[in-house]
Write a protein that holds these residues in place. Sequence first.
Motif, PDB file in Angstrom:
ATOM      1  N   GLN A 120       0.824  -1.209   0.000  1.00  0.00           N
ATOM      2  CA  GLN A 120       0.000   0.000   0.000  1.00  0.00           C
ATOM      3  C   GLN A 120       0.858   1.259   0.000  1.00  0.00           C
ATOM      4  O   GLN A 120       0.501   2.262  -0.621  1.00  0.00           O
ATOM      5  CB  GLN A 120      -0.942  -0.018   1.203  1.00  0.00           C
ATOM      6  N   ILE A 121       1.979   1.206   0.686  1.00  0.00           N
ATOM      7  CA  ILE A 121       2.916   2.336   0.669  1.00  0.00           C
ATOM      8  C   ILE A 121       3.469   2.535  -0.742  1.00  0.00           C
ATOM      9  O   ILE A 121       3.513   3.654  -1.269  1.00  0.00           O
ATOM     10  CB  ILE A 121       4.069   2.106   1.663  1.00  0.00           C
ATOM     11  N   ILE A 122       3.875   1.432  -1.385  1.00  0.00           N
ATOM     12  CA  ILE A 122       4.420   1.505  -2.739  1.00  0.00           C
ATOM     13  C   ILE A 122       3.362   1.982  -3.728  1.00  0.00           C
ATOM     14  O   ILE A 122       3.651   2.728  -4.667  1.00  0.00           O
ATOM     15  CB  ILE A 122       4.971   0.126  -3.160  1.00  0.00           C
ATOM     16  N   LYS A 185       9.831  -1.351  12.698  1.00  0.00           N
ATOM     17  CA  LYS A 185      10.530  -1.763  11.478  1.00  0.00           C
ATOM     18  C   LYS A 185       9.733  -1.354  10.233  1.00  0.00           C
ATOM     19  O   LYS A 185      10.294  -0.807   9.265  1.00  0.00           O
ATOM     20  CB  LYS A 185      10.746  -3.274  11.508  1.00  0.00           C
ATOM     21  N   LEU A 186       8.427  -1.595  10.247  1.00  0.00           N
ATOM     22  CA  LEU A 186       7.597  -1.292   9.081  1.00  0.00           C
ATOM     23  C   LEU A 186       7.545   0.205   8.806  1.00  0.00           C
ATOM     24  O   LEU A 186       7.579   0.633   7.646  1.00  0.00           O
ATOM     25  CB  LEU A 186       6.185  -1.838   9.293  1.00  0.00           C
ATOM     26  N   ARG A 187       7.457   1.018   9.850  1.00  0.00           N
ATOM     27  CA  ARG A 187       7.437   2.471   9.643  1.00  0.00           C
ATOM     28  C   ARG A 187       8.758   2.959   9.051  1.00  0.00           C
ATOM     29  O   ARG A 187       8.775   3.825   8.166  1.00  0.00           O
ATOM     30  CB  ARG A 187       7.160   3.167  10.969  1.00  0.00           C
ATOM     31  N   ARG A 188       9.861   2.395   9.550  1.00  0.00           N
ATOM     32  CA  ARG A 188      11.165   2.765   8.987  1.00  0.00           C
ATOM     33  C   ARG A 188      11.230   2.427   7.509  1.00  0.00           C
ATOM     34  O   ARG A 188      11.673   3.243   6.682  1.00  0.00           O
ATOM     35  CB  ARG A 188      12.285   2.035   9.732  1.00  0.00           C
ATOM     36  N   MET A 192      11.784   4.530   4.014  1.00  0.00           N
ATOM     37  CA  MET A 192      12.832   4.215   3.050  1.00  0.00           C
ATOM     38  C   MET A 192      12.250   4.009   1.650  1.00  0.00           C
ATOM     39  O   MET A 192      12.809   4.492   0.653  1.00  0.00           O
ATOM     40  CB  MET A 192      13.587   2.971   3.500  1.00  0.00           C
ATOM     41  N   LEU A 193      11.137   3.298   1.560  1.00  0.00           N
ATOM     42  CA  LEU A 193      10.510   3.048   0.255  1.00  0.00           C
ATOM     43  C   LEU A 193      10.028   4.345  -0.377  1.00  0.00           C
ATOM     44  O   LEU A 193      10.206   4.569  -1.585  1.00  0.00           O
ATOM     45  CB  LEU A 193       9.346   2.065   0.420  1.00  0.00           C
ATOM     46  N   ARG A 194       9.430   5.210   0.430  1.00  0.00           N
ATOM     47  CA  ARG A 194       8.949   6.486  -0.104  1.00  0.00           C
ATOM     48  C   ARG A 194      10.124   7.334  -0.606  1.00  0.00           C
ATOM     49  O   ARG A 194      10.043   7.986  -1.645  1.00  0.00           O
ATOM     50  CB  ARG A 194       8.154   7.230   0.973  1.00  0.00           C
ATOM     51  N   SER A 195      11.237   7.294   0.115  1.00  0.00           N
ATOM     52  CA  SER A 195      12.424   8.040  -0.309  1.00  0.00           C
ATOM     53  C   SER A 195      12.969   7.506  -1.626  1.00  0.00           C
ATOM     54  O   SER A 195      13.327   8.274  -2.535  1.00  0.00           O
ATOM     55  CB  SER A 195      13.486   7.966   0.787  1.00  0.00           C
ATOM     56  N   LYS A 196      13.022   6.173  -1.747  1.00  0.00           N
ATOM     57  CA  LYS A 196      13.514   5.565  -2.976  1.00  0.00           C
ATOM     58  C   LYS A 196      12.622   5.909  -4.166  1.00  0.00           C
ATOM     59  O   LYS A 196      13.106   6.196  -5.268  1.00  0.00           O
ATOM     60  CB  LYS A 196      13.617   4.051  -2.804  1.00  0.00           C
ATOM     61  N   MET A 197      11.295   5.879  -3.948  1.00  0.00           N
ATOM     62  CA  MET A 197      10.382   6.219  -5.035  1.00  0.00           C
ATOM     63  C   MET A 197      10.503   7.685  -5.423  1.00  0.00           C
ATOM     64  O   MET A 197      10.472   8.039  -6.604  1.00  0.00           O
ATOM     65  CB  MET A 197       8.945   5.867  -4.627  1.00  0.00           C
ATOM     66  N   ASP A 204      11.741  -2.354 -10.328  1.00  0.00           N
ATOM     67  CA  ASP A 204      12.474  -3.584  -9.997  1.00  0.00           C
ATOM     68  C   ASP A 204      13.322  -3.398  -8.741  1.00  0.00           C
ATOM     69  O   ASP A 204      13.387  -4.284  -7.876  1.00  0.00           O
ATOM     70  CB  ASP A 204      13.367  -4.003 -11.167  1.00  0.00           C
ATOM     71  N   ALA A 205      13.965  -2.242  -8.629  1.00  0.00           N
ATOM     72  CA  ALA A 205      14.790  -1.972  -7.452  1.00  0.00           C
ATOM     73  C   ALA A 205      13.924  -1.872  -6.197  1.00  0.00           C
ATOM     74  O   ALA A 205      14.313  -2.352  -5.127  1.00  0.00           O
ATOM     75  CB  ALA A 205      15.587  -0.682  -7.657  1.00  0.00           C
ATOM     76  N   ILE A 206      12.768  -1.270  -6.339  1.00  0.00           N
ATOM     77  CA  ILE A 206      11.831  -1.162  -5.212  1.00  0.00           C
ATOM     78  C   ILE A 206      11.386  -2.542  -4.763  1.00  0.00           C
ATOM     79  O   ILE A 206      11.323  -2.843  -3.563  1.00  0.00           O
ATOM     80  CB  ILE A 206      10.619  -0.297  -5.599  1.00  0.00           C
TER      81      ILE A 206
END
Length: 357
Positions: A120-122, A185-188, A192-197, A204-206
């Motif tokens: 859902q974050i992604i 852990k999930l919040r961290r 991180m995922l939001r920063s990468k996006m 693929d990297a995500i």
Amino acid sequence: MSTPINALRALTPEQIQSAAARTAGNPIARIARNAAGKTDIRSVALNRDRVQAVSHAYSHVVKSGKTTSQFASGRCWLFAGLNLFRMSAAERLGLEDFELSQTYLMFYDKLEKSNLFLEQIIDNPQLEVSSRLLDWLCAAPLNDGGQWDMFTNLIDKYGVVPKRIMPETFSSSNSVVMNQHITQKLRREAQMLRSKMQNGESADAIKVYKDAVMDDIYQMLTIHLGVPPTSFEWKWVNKEHKFHTDGEITPQQFRDKYCPIDLHDKACLIHCPQASKQIPAHYTVGFLGNVAGGREISYLNLPIETLKAAAVQMILDGKPVWFGCDVGKHLDRELGVLDLNLFDTELLYGTELLQEK
């Protein structure tokens, strides 16, 4: 001094003095204060007339087996769900009683909820940090609670195992610390995922990063709950003291052979009489669930009389009833009674407390 914009009225000494005088002149309040100083307020307010009227003699009783306990966890929905077919499994196994592993389903519920949260974050990279939806997703991505369709998702995908194959652990019965650490852990990782996006990393990297996070979540869950079996050797001694063995069996095979109940011919009925809700009507809740790609949360909003009639008919048919209720109120555990009139709290406090639904 400027005048407050809303001109809210402050509590005055005169009001406090008036309330104190009124209380001091009330002998019932004095007796109640004396009693409550040494005794649980629910015991003080217990309505003895209602207690004496209680009878546990029923015309129809569904065989249920020994009472199971979720201890200090929020797994009531899993316990209630497994209670639907544990006794039918006991009959097939020739046992007087039988219990299925709630820890096994708890493991996969939390693993699936973690995956759903990250997906859902992604899937929603556009959400601002101040977004109410993002706040809601991050508030409690791993809580113990669940709904009927979440239970069926787990049974469909993972089957069931006997309790002794995956028994209780400290964390399954006391889940607060486990939930706190995995939520952290999930919040961290959501950050991180939001920063990468936002930095334009590829899909693929995500995916590779998220899969590695799920490996970590799996490991954390094994530390708290143990390793869930993909298969196990099943052998037992029945009530006639005869030994039986079924060899190596998977959780899905155990479900199909010993718990062949069709969960998909059942529906979750609710009674929500709010003006904003229609009766009859079908409702769901967005962003609520556990298994990505599984059944969505589904409720049929019907008159309360329909819910009562459905529950009665299931009992007449010898079937247990799965239901959700705020049992923390108006309940005496020792008596086993849930009754809106069980406690004379309004008489005790000298004021009205209850509301209509």
